[in-house]
Design an enzyme around this catalytic site. Structure first.
Site, mmCIF file in Angstrom:
data_model
loop_
_atom_site.group_PDB
_atom_site.id
_atom_site.type_symbol
_atom_site.label_atom_id
_atom_site.label_comp_id
_atom_site.label_asym_id
_atom_site.label_seq_id
_atom_site.Cartn_x
_atom_site.Cartn_y
_atom_site.Cartn_z
ATOM 1 N N CYS A 54 0.815 -1.208 0.000
ATOM 2 C CA CYS A 54 0.000 0.000 0.000
ATOM 3 C C CYS A 54 0.853 1.263 0.000
ATOM 4 O O CYS A 54 1.707 1.433 0.876
ATOM 5 C CB CYS A 54 -0.898 -0.015 1.232
ATOM 6 S SG CYS A 54 -1.765 1.523 1.565
ATOM 7 N N TYR A 185 -5.341 6.042 -9.212
ATOM 8 C CA TYR A 185 -6.503 5.214 -8.851
ATOM 9 C C TYR A 185 -7.739 5.651 -9.628
ATOM 10 O O TYR A 185 -8.535 4.815 -10.074
ATOM 11 C CB TYR A 185 -6.772 5.305 -7.347
ATOM 12 C CG TYR A 185 -5.810 4.493 -6.528
ATOM 13 C CD1 TYR A 185 -6.106 3.187 -6.157
ATOM 14 C CD2 TYR A 185 -4.589 5.016 -6.123
ATOM 15 C CE1 TYR A 185 -5.225 2.427 -5.417
ATOM 16 C CE2 TYR A 185 -3.695 4.277 -5.390
ATOM 17 C CZ TYR A 185 -4.012 2.975 -5.040
ATOM 18 O OH TYR A 185 -3.125 2.221 -4.314
#
Length: 343
Positions: A54, A185
């Site tokens: 992440c 994203y």
């Protein structure tokens, strides 16, 4: 990261009809020197839980290492592949975090708020005595490690958020977040062509601006490493392995921009940055979890990572990476990245 707030979910949970939108952190308590939110800074009391896949959690990994907080704030690392029950501690013996005693991160969330309907995200800081989640506010966690945990910084720790430069750091970081950290994203999880092309344009417009800014200066703000560089690094280090292909941000690879490619190699080769990066976890997570984008779950064999150690020559621009401080010492043995997972 979680299915609900980052698109980092299991199966197809991240792939819907609405435009991608990142949720605000639900648990935004702060751990402070004066304990004003009820959570005072105490060495050994809290545990930082991360996924090395992440980028938001990786910010906390870099800051914790640069500041030498390993002995004050313990570390739990999850499996890069989560399931519908959330991030799993399957890397630990018996499938349980050895300090918290839990199998899934959602257990700490449930201790804090039973039936919490949101996503279970990392980074998360958990109160060890109670087992409760304290905060999942990835934007604030690193700033507080720099400013509120000063009594536990190592000798020679750099000032990553110097007071005189905070306004500029915040301004630079906001643009990087909006167009790049989050922009990749928005492109990757776009459900329409127009939505995708808008995000794609934002990503490369920001990259071009950053390339121009960094052409004649070694770091983003001032002549030392700051929070702004850390926030940019965690996206750039994932760009060619993941975002270029998987998220369709494919105008060019980072290696095709001489300035940014040299800049990110400079950071990668700086103690505290590259020694926190696990390329295996990064690739297995993105390609193995985002089945709405990659339904076969096949993890690419490339790209070739050998170039990360090539000379970058950025030292010719001057700058002092750690300011008046010193580099961090060796990585604690228990936190070393396996050689096969590094560049």
């Amino acid at each position: 990261m979680s299915p609900a707030d980052t698109g980092e979910g299991a199966g197809n949970t991240a792939y819907g009809k609405k435009p991608f939108k990142r949720s605000r952190s639900h648990f935004a308590d702060r751990i402070t020197a004066d304990g004003r939110d009820g959570w005072p800074v105490e060495a050994g009391r809290y545990r930082l839980v991360v996924s090395r896949a992440c980028p938001w959690a990786s910010r906390a990994l870099v800051v914790r290492r640069l500041l030498g907080l390993e002995s004050a704030l313990s570390l739990g690392v999850t499996d890069p592949i989560q399931d519908d029950r959330s991030w799993r501690f399957t890397l630990d013996p018996g499938g349980r975090d050895p300090v918290l005693g839990i199998r899934f991160l959602h257990e700490a969330y449930d201790k804090r708020e039973t039936g919490y309907p949101g996503g279970v995200s990392v980074p998360a800081i958990v109160d060890v005595p109670s087992g409760e989640l304290v905060t999942n506010d990835f934007q604030q966690i690193t700033l507080d490690l720099s400013t509120e945990w000063k009594d536990h910084h190592r000798p020679g720790a750099p000032d990553l958020y110097p007071e005189a430069l905070r306004d500029e750091i915040d301004e630079v970081a906001e643009g990087v977040y909006r167009d790049l950290n989050n922009g990749v994203y928005r492109a990757g999880f776009a459900t329409g062509q127009e939505e995708y092309e808008k995000a794609y344009g934002d990503v490369f417009r920001r990259l071009d601006l950053l390339s121009e800014r960094l052409r004649d200066q070694r770091y983003l703000v001032g002549d030392t490493l700051t929070e702004a560089d850390i926030r940019l690094f965690t996206t750039l280090v994932r760009f060619d392995p993941v975002y270029h292909g998987h998220f369709k941000c494919n105008r060019n690879k980072l290696a095709g921009d001489p300035v940014l490619w040299a800049y990110v190699r400079d950071l990668y080769q700086t103690p505290g940055f590259g020694d926190t990066v696990d390329f295996d976890h990064i690739k297995r997570h993105y390609y193995g979890v985002h089945l709405g984008i990659n339904p076969t779950g096949i993890v690419p064999a490339g790209p070739d990572l050998s170039g990360w150690h090539e000379p970058h020559h950025r030292e010719q621009l001057g700058g002092r990476p750690f300011g008046d401080g010193t580099p961090p010492g060796p990585v604690p043995a228990a936190e070393e990245i396996p050689a096969a997972h590094r560049a």
